[in-house]
Structures are given as structure tokens and as C-alpha cells.
Write a protein that holds these residues in place. Structure first.
Motif, PDB file in Angstrom:
ATOM      1  N   ALA A 111     -19.995-103.483 -56.186  1.00  0.00           N
ATOM      2  CA  ALA A 111     -21.216-102.943 -56.060  1.00  0.00           C
ATOM      3  C   ALA A 111     -22.097-103.544 -55.297  1.00  0.00           C
ATOM      4  N   THR A 112     -22.132-104.887 -55.434  1.00  0.00           N
ATOM      5  CA  THR A 112     -23.050-105.752 -54.600  1.00  0.00           C
ATOM      6  C   THR A 112     -22.803-105.901 -53.136  1.00  0.00           C
ATOM      7  N   ALA A 113     -23.373-105.867 -52.003  1.00  0.00           N
ATOM      8  CA  ALA A 113     -23.135-105.908 -50.805  1.00  0.00           C
ATOM      9  C   ALA A 113     -22.667-107.257 -50.476  1.00  0.00           C
ATOM     10  N   GLY A 114     -21.483-107.627 -49.590  1.00  0.00           N
ATOM     11  CA  GLY A 114     -21.161-108.956 -49.447  1.00  0.00           C
ATOM     12  C   GLY A 114     -20.219-109.440 -50.207  1.00  0.00           C
ATOM     13  N   GLN A 115     -19.945-109.207 -51.605  1.00  0.00           N
ATOM     14  CA  GLN A 115     -19.145-109.897 -52.481  1.00  0.00           C
ATOM     15  C   GLN A 115     -18.324-108.887 -53.292  1.00  0.00           C
ATOM     16  N   VAL A 116     -17.173-109.673 -53.811  1.00  0.00           N
ATOM     17  CA  VAL A 116     -16.595-108.802 -54.921  1.00  0.00           C
ATOM     18  C   VAL A 116     -16.415-109.988 -56.278  1.00  0.00           C
ATOM     19  N   GLU A 117     -16.651-109.103 -57.247  1.00  0.00           N
ATOM     20  CA  GLU A 117     -16.730-109.872 -58.590  1.00  0.00           C
ATOM     21  C   GLU A 117     -15.478-109.354 -59.225  1.00  0.00           C
ATOM     22  N   PHE A 118     -14.686-110.543 -59.720  1.00  0.00           N
ATOM     23  CA  PHE A 118     -13.470-110.325 -60.327  1.00  0.00           C
ATOM     24  C   PHE A 118     -14.008-110.665 -61.852  1.00  0.00           C
ATOM     25  N   THR A 119     -13.590-109.951 -62.909  1.00  0.00           N
ATOM     26  CA  THR A 119     -13.779-110.346 -64.074  1.00  0.00           C
ATOM     27  C   THR A 119     -12.518-110.178 -65.090  1.00  0.00           C
ATOM     28  N   ILE A 134     -16.543-113.443 -55.176  1.00  0.00           N
ATOM     29  CA  ILE A 134     -15.989-114.217 -53.747  1.00  0.00           C
ATOM     30  C   ILE A 134     -16.782-113.301 -52.817  1.00  0.00           C
ATOM     31  N   THR A 135     -17.315-114.222 -51.768  1.00  0.00           N
ATOM     32  CA  THR A 135     -18.104-113.720 -50.677  1.00  0.00           C
ATOM     33  C   THR A 135     -17.095-113.111 -49.563  1.00  0.00           C
ATOM     34  N   ILE A 136     -17.453-111.722 -49.032  1.00  0.00           N
ATOM     35  CA  ILE A 136     -16.856-111.415 -48.073  1.00  0.00           C
ATOM     36  C   ILE A 136     -17.521-111.151 -46.930  1.00  0.00           C
ATOM     37  N   PRO A 137     -17.293-111.081 -45.551  1.00  0.00           N
ATOM     38  CA  PRO A 137     -17.865-110.839 -44.535  1.00  0.00           C
ATOM     39  C   PRO A 137     -18.628-109.749 -44.340  1.00  0.00           C
ATOM     40  N   GLY A 193     -17.494-100.844 -45.582  1.00  0.00           N
ATOM     41  CA  GLY A 193     -17.162 -99.392 -45.171  1.00  0.00           C
ATOM     42  C   GLY A 193     -15.639 -99.618 -45.262  1.00  0.00           C
ATOM     43  N   ASP A 194     -14.890-100.784 -45.174  1.00  0.00           N
ATOM     44  CA  ASP A 194     -13.362-100.879 -45.176  1.00  0.00           C
ATOM     45  C   ASP A 194     -12.976-100.782 -46.601  1.00  0.00           C
ATOM     46  N   THR A 195     -11.567-100.270 -46.558  1.00  0.00           N
ATOM     47  CA  THR A 195     -10.731-100.293 -47.910  1.00  0.00           C
ATOM     48  C   THR A 195     -10.208-101.701 -48.022  1.00  0.00           C
ATOM     49  N   VAL A 196     -10.482-102.240 -49.020  1.00  0.00           N
ATOM     50  CA  VAL A 196      -9.923-103.723 -49.393  1.00  0.00           C
ATOM     51  C   VAL A 196      -8.915-103.600 -50.746  1.00  0.00           C
ATOM     52  N   GLU A 197      -7.929-104.447 -50.771  1.00  0.00           N
ATOM     53  CA  GLU A 197      -6.905-104.511 -51.727  1.00  0.00           C
ATOM     54  C   GLU A 197      -7.401-106.041 -52.420  1.00  0.00           C
ATOM     55  N   LEU A 198      -7.125-105.755 -53.685  1.00  0.00           N
ATOM     56  CA  LEU A 198      -7.592-106.924 -54.789  1.00  0.00           C
ATOM     57  C   LEU A 198      -6.545-107.221 -55.624  1.00  0.00           C
ATOM     58  N   THR A 245     -13.823 -99.943 -51.713  1.00  0.00           N
ATOM     59  CA  THR A 245     -14.542 -99.805 -50.206  1.00  0.00           C
ATOM     60  C   THR A 245     -15.631-101.035 -50.656  1.00  0.00           C
ATOM     61  N   ALA A 246     -15.593-101.934 -49.333  1.00  0.00           N
ATOM     62  CA  ALA A 246     -16.364-102.893 -49.633  1.00  0.00           C
ATOM     63  C   ALA A 246     -17.725-102.567 -48.945  1.00  0.00           C
ATOM     64  N   ASN A 247     -18.690-103.271 -49.671  1.00  0.00           N
ATOM     65  CA  ASN A 247     -20.239-102.929 -49.191  1.00  0.00           C
ATOM     66  C   ASN A 247     -20.889-104.060 -48.471  1.00  0.00           C
TER      67      ASN A 247
END
Length: 213
Positions: free
Chosen positions: A124-132, A176-179, A184-189, A211-213
Motif C-alpha cells: 500500500a505504501t509507495a516505494g516499499q513492500v512490507e513483509f509480515t 524493503i524499499t523498491i525503486p 504500476g509494475d506487477t511484482v512477485e514476492l 502491483t507496486a506503488n
């Protein structure tokens, strides 16, 4: 010209006729040069090349993760080659010529360390993915100090972002921070765990796409 080192029982270096001698990782070996193939593009050969290409495109961006995740399988082969063999034999699906990787089967890490309990992701947060995940450090061979290994794979850009020594198992989350270019890209986690000294890892688990934000 071939050369026999250390006497007749030693390793062979170079070519003698159609026999080639070489050494890799300290192991001397001989191989026969393949004869020319009249039709190098039979249907079976083309299909195998297509499968190989699909697997290579998937694994190359994840090399660092694989080098840690397949460490115990690098016996007379590299970690990357061990991963190539596993994915080719277990995770390629589809019908010729449209082969694809089944991410749920395409392990980026293999080992007997206890894996993640109830893992999930939040983009949900732009520029990052949170793993829990839930703390299962008291179960199996899990340790409180095990480190999270998390990975975000971007197939369209053929690149990945990953952390190999993230938060402790007891913490329950890792960001993890993403560029910004991933938006808008589909990412695999994916995620896994490793012991502090890196000697044991868990199987990686595929957490789906987003979908990355």
C-alpha cells in the motif's frame, strides 16, 4: 596438444583427438567433444532451449539470493547451476513454445530450517513492500535470531530487490524499499529464513504477486 600433468595418473589438460581434458573447482575431468548435429533445431531441442531461456531470465536477477539459498546444494556445481537444475525439473509449465515459470514451485532457497508462519505482504505504501509473519521461534528448529530473507522480483524489468539478513524471526516484519520506477509494475514476492551464520536456510515461499506503488 593435450598435456598429462603429474604423470600418467594425473589430470589431463587440453585436447587429444576428440577427448578434452580440463579442471573445474579442483576436479580433473575428461569429456568427449560432441559430433556435429545435422539438425540442431529439432522440436525437442527448441523446446528445451525455450525452457532454459525462461528459467535463466527468472534466476539471473536473483543471483545473490540464490547464492545464499542454494549454498548447501553447491556440491561440484555452483549455487546458480543447482537452482537452474531444480527449477527446470520442477517449476516449468505451459505448452510449447509458451513455457512459463510456476513461481509457487520455483524455489529460490532450499533447506530444512523452519519456514515462515502465516507470511503476508503489503504494497500500500509507495516505494516499499512490507513483509509480515508470525513468530514461530519456539517451533521445530526455528531460532529467535533467524534472519528474514525477502525478495521483490520485477519480471517486466528483469530485476529484483532483496534483503538477505533482515529482521529477526521474533520481530515479525521487514520493509524493503523498491525503486519509484517499479510503480504500476506487477511484482512477485518471496521470503525465507536463514540462521545468523548462514549455515541453514528454509525453503523459500512464494507470497503471490502485487502491483507496486
Amino acid at each position: 596438444m593435450g598435456v598429462i600433468s603429474q604423470g600418467i595418473l594425473g589430470g589431463v589438460s587440453g585436447k587429444v583427438g576428440n577427448v578434452v581434458g580440463a579442471s573445474w573447482k579442483g576436479i580433473d575431468y575428461l569429456r568427449i567433444k560432441p559430433s556435429s548435429v545435422a539438425n540442431p533445431r529439432t522440436e525437442g531441442q527448441v523446446n528445451q532451449r525455450n525452457k532454459f531461456t525462461v528459467t535463466l531470465e527468472y534466476l539471473q536477477p536473483n543471483l545473490g539470493f540464490i547464492q545464499k539459498g542454494y549454498k548447501s546444494y553447491a556440491v561440484q556445481k555452483t549455487e546458480f547451476n543447482a537452482a537452474m537444475s531444480y527449477v527446470l525439473n520442477n517449476a516449468i509449465t505451459g505448452a510449447a513454445p509458451n513455457f512459463t515459470v510456476d513461481y509457487s514451485l520455483a524455489l529460490l532457497s532450499r533447506g530444512n530450517l523452519s519456514g515462515a508462519l502465516n507470511p503476508a505482504t503489503d504494497l500500500a505504501t509507495a516505494g516499499q513492500v512490507e513483509f509480515t509473519w508470525d513468530d514461530n521461534s519456539a517451533e521445530g528448529n526455528a531460532n529467535a535470531t533467524d534472519k528474514a530473507m525477502v525478495l521483490v522480483y520485477n519480471p517486466s524489468k528483469k530485476e529484483s530487490m532483496y534483503i538477505l539478513d533482515g529482521a529477526d524471526r521474533t520481530v515479525g516484519s521487514q520493509i524493503i524499499t523498491i525503486p519509484s520506477t517499479y510503480a504500476g509494475d506487477t511484482v512477485e514476492l518471496f521470503m525465507a529464513f536463514t540462521t545468523v551464520d548462514g549455515s541453514i536456510v528454509s525453503n523459500s515461499v512464494y507470497l503471490g504477486s502485487g502491483t507496486a506503488n
